[in-house]
Design a protein around this motif. Structure first.
Motif, PDB file in Angstrom:
ATOM      1  N   VAL A 119     -30.638  69.054 103.478  1.00 26.95           N
ATOM      2  CA  VAL A 119     -30.467  67.999 102.491  1.00 26.95           C
ATOM      3  C   VAL A 119     -29.882  66.788 103.217  1.00 26.95           C
ATOM      4  O   VAL A 119     -28.885  66.917 103.924  1.00 26.95           O
ATOM      5  CB  VAL A 119     -29.509  68.434 101.366  1.00 26.95           C
ATOM      6  CG1 VAL A 119     -29.298  67.315 100.373  1.00 26.95           C
ATOM      7  CG2 VAL A 119     -30.017  69.684 100.679  1.00 26.95           C
ATOM      8  N   THR A 120     -30.514  65.634 103.069  1.00 23.57           N
ATOM      9  CA  THR A 120     -30.032  64.404 103.690  1.00 23.57           C
ATOM     10  C   THR A 120     -29.597  63.440 102.609  1.00 23.57           C
ATOM     11  O   THR A 120     -30.338  63.174 101.667  1.00 23.57           O
ATOM     12  CB  THR A 120     -31.128  63.757 104.554  1.00 23.57           C
ATOM     13  OG1 THR A 120     -31.533  64.702 105.556  1.00 23.57           O
ATOM     14  CG2 THR A 120     -30.634  62.494 105.234  1.00 23.57           C
TER      15      THR A 120
ATOM     16  N   VAL B 185     -32.748  56.917 101.572  1.00 19.80           N
ATOM     17  CA  VAL B 185     -33.011  57.550 102.865  1.00 19.80           C
ATOM     18  C   VAL B 185     -34.328  57.032 103.448  1.00 19.80           C
ATOM     19  O   VAL B 185     -34.400  56.677 104.631  1.00 19.80           O
ATOM     20  CB  VAL B 185     -33.035  59.091 102.737  1.00 19.80           C
ATOM     21  CG1 VAL B 185     -33.558  59.747 104.001  1.00 19.80           C
ATOM     22  CG2 VAL B 185     -31.639  59.614 102.397  1.00 19.80           C
ATOM     23  N   ALA B 186     -35.368  56.934 102.624  1.00 23.60           N
ATOM     24  CA  ALA B 186     -36.665  56.432 103.098  1.00 23.60           C
ATOM     25  C   ALA B 186     -36.560  54.979 103.562  1.00 23.60           C
ATOM     26  O   ALA B 186     -37.100  54.615 104.610  1.00 23.60           O
ATOM     27  CB  ALA B 186     -37.713  56.555 101.993  1.00 23.60           C
TER      28      ALA B 186
ATOM     29  N   SER C 177     -32.781  56.379  93.724  1.00 27.49           N
ATOM     30  CA  SER C 177     -32.488  57.754  94.120  1.00 27.49           C
ATOM     31  C   SER C 177     -32.052  57.809  95.591  1.00 27.49           C
ATOM     32  O   SER C 177     -32.321  56.913  96.384  1.00 27.49           O
ATOM     33  CB  SER C 177     -33.714  58.633  93.929  1.00 27.49           C
ATOM     34  OG  SER C 177     -34.686  58.354  94.911  1.00 27.49           O
ATOM     35  N   GLN C 178     -31.361  58.863  95.917  1.00 29.38           N
ATOM     36  CA  GLN C 178     -30.930  59.060  97.295  1.00 29.38           C
ATOM     37  C   GLN C 178     -32.138  59.153  98.224  1.00 29.38           C
ATOM     38  O   GLN C 178     -32.097  58.645  99.343  1.00 29.38           O
ATOM     39  CB  GLN C 178     -30.083  60.325  97.413  1.00 29.38           C
ATOM     40  CG  GLN C 178     -28.737  60.187  96.765  1.00 29.38           C
ATOM     41  CD  GLN C 178     -27.847  61.390  96.956  1.00 29.38           C
ATOM     42  OE1 GLN C 178     -28.227  62.392  97.567  1.00 29.38           O
ATOM     43  NE2 GLN C 178     -26.652  61.311  96.431  1.00 29.38           N
ATOM     44  N   GLU C 179     -33.219  59.755  97.742  1.00 29.75           N
ATOM     45  CA  GLU C 179     -34.425  59.871  98.551  1.00 29.75           C
ATOM     46  C   GLU C 179     -34.997  58.487  98.881  1.00 29.75           C
ATOM     47  O   GLU C 179     -35.474  58.260  99.992  1.00 29.75           O
ATOM     48  CB  GLU C 179     -35.482  60.725  97.841  1.00 29.75           C
ATOM     49  CG  GLU C 179     -35.125  62.192  97.736  1.00 29.75           C
ATOM     50  CD  GLU C 179     -34.213  62.508  96.550  1.00 29.75           C
ATOM     51  OE1 GLU C 179     -33.997  61.630  95.690  1.00 29.75           O
ATOM     52  OE2 GLU C 179     -33.697  63.638  96.506  1.00 29.75           O
ATOM     53  N   GLN C 180     -34.932  57.570  97.911  1.00 30.67           N
ATOM     54  CA  GLN C 180     -35.427  56.210  98.148  1.00 30.67           C
ATOM     55  C   GLN C 180     -34.563  55.491  99.182  1.00 30.67           C
ATOM     56  O   GLN C 180     -35.075  54.788 100.042  1.00 30.67           O
ATOM     57  CB  GLN C 180     -35.457  55.413  96.846  1.00 30.67           C
ATOM     58  CG  GLN C 180     -36.515  55.884  95.877  1.00 30.67           C
ATOM     59  CD  GLN C 180     -36.363  55.221  94.518  1.00 30.67           C
ATOM     60  OE1 GLN C 180     -35.270  55.129  93.977  1.00 30.67           O
ATOM     61  NE2 GLN C 180     -37.485  54.759  93.977  1.00 30.67           N
TER      62      GLN C 180
ATOM     63  N   THR D 137     -27.016  64.935 107.186  1.00 28.97           N
ATOM     64  CA  THR D 137     -27.915  66.055 106.895  1.00 28.97           C
ATOM     65  C   THR D 137     -27.120  67.344 107.009  1.00 28.97           C
ATOM     66  O   THR D 137     -26.445  67.585 108.001  1.00 28.97           O
ATOM     67  CB  THR D 137     -29.101  66.075 107.870  1.00 28.97           C
ATOM     68  OG1 THR D 137     -29.809  64.841 107.763  1.00 28.97           O
ATOM     69  CG2 THR D 137     -30.054  67.229 107.558  1.00 28.97           C
TER      70      THR D 137
END
Length: 57
Positions: free
Chosen positions: A43-44, A10-11, A5-8, A33
């Motif tokens: 949203v990033t 980014v993290a 995922s995009q969140e993963q 962002t």
């Protein structure tokens, strides 16, 4: 092909000082962002890019 995922991404980018693994590992990546037009939330997203000077003739 793994589903990341995009969140993963980014993290991982933030935790590893700008380095990522997987399909984005062989290029330059920045975090963009922006504000979601509907919700108004930040949203990033990771964006892969190439400098014009990196292009081969």
């Amino acid at each position: 092909m793994s589903s990341v995922s995009q969140e993963q991404i980014v993290a991982e980018f933030r935790a590893s000082r700008g380095r990522v693994s997987g399909p984005l590992s062989d290029g330059r990546v920045l975090l963009l962002t922006t504000v979601d037009a509907t919700s108004g939330e930040n949203v990033t997203v990771p964006v892969r890019f190439q400098h014009a000077s990196d292009e081969t003739a």
